[in-house]
Design an enzyme around this catalytic site. Structure first.
Site, short mmCIF file in Angstrom:
data_model
loop_
_atom_site.label_atom_id
_atom_site.label_comp_id
_atom_site.label_asym_id
_atom_site.label_seq_id
_atom_site.Cartn_x
_atom_site.Cartn_y
_atom_site.Cartn_z
CG HIS A 18 -30.19 99.22 76.04
ND1 HIS A 18 -31.26 98.41 76.34
CD2 HIS A 18 -30.13 100.14 77.06
CE1 HIS A 18 -31.83 98.81 77.47
NE2 HIS A 18 -31.17 99.86 77.92
CE LYS A 42 -33.86 98.70 88.29
NZ LYS A 42 -32.88 99.51 87.57
CB SER A 129 -35.97 98.48 79.57
OG SER A 129 -34.85 98.30 78.75
#
Ligand code: ADP
Length: 152
Positions: A18, A42, A129
């Site tokens: 990122h 989520k 991630s």
């Protein structure tokens, strides 16, 4: 008019992947808003507060990067922040197939917002991630995958 881009994501947690995308985008746009899309459906490993702190630590030295979070649709958040660009990172063709659909749906929802893709360097294609989360959950050291400045 200022060129404002929103980089939406879960950032659970932010990674050097990122960071690479944001660093490069910061030289293309007047302002880059790195925004956590707070989706209650989520389940995240790190809390929203932790993820915001990691993002602040990651981008503290890049002047035109702002950290935020939002609920609801990314296009609504773009309207609210006057952003005309949605930034997304691409690692491979799997990312592309997934991102293409989101970009086309967002285009249908809000025609004057462009999704801009930045491709990561080959050295960062494996950084993900969800794998970082697995390593962390199993007691591994994830520091090397996190941007310098992030204290986990
Ligand atoms: P989301 O939950 O929306 O997928 P992520 O936090 O996983 O959010 O990712 C945000 C954006 O960063 C996505 O566009 C994703 O493809 C991109 N991204 C994640 N890791 C990398 C990487 N290593 N290199 C380039 N882009 C990446």
């Amino acid at each position: 008019m200022k060129k404002i881009a929103v980089f939406p994501g879960s950032f659970d947690p932010v990674t050097i992947g990122h960071h690479n995308i944001v660093e490069r985008a910061a030289s293309l746009f007047d302002k880059v808003i790195v925004a956590i899309g707070n989706n209650s459906d989520k389940k995240s490993l790190f809390t929203i507060e932790q993820r915001l702190l990691f993002l602040q630590q990651s981008f503290a030295t890049i002047e035109n990067v702002v950290i935020d979070s939002y609920e609801g649709l990314t296009v609504d958040y773009c309207k609210k922040t006057d952003a005309k660009y949605i930034l997304r990172g691409l690692r491979n063709s799997t990312d592309f197939e997934f991102e293409k659909n989101i970009a086309q749906m967002n285009q249908a929802l809000l025609a004057d917002v462009e999704t801009v893709f930045i491709i990561c360097p080959p050295s960062l294609t494996a950084i993900n991630s969800s794998i970082v989360r697995d390593i962390y959950k199993n007691g591994g050291n994830i520091q090397q995958f996190m941007p310098p400045g992030v204290k986990i």
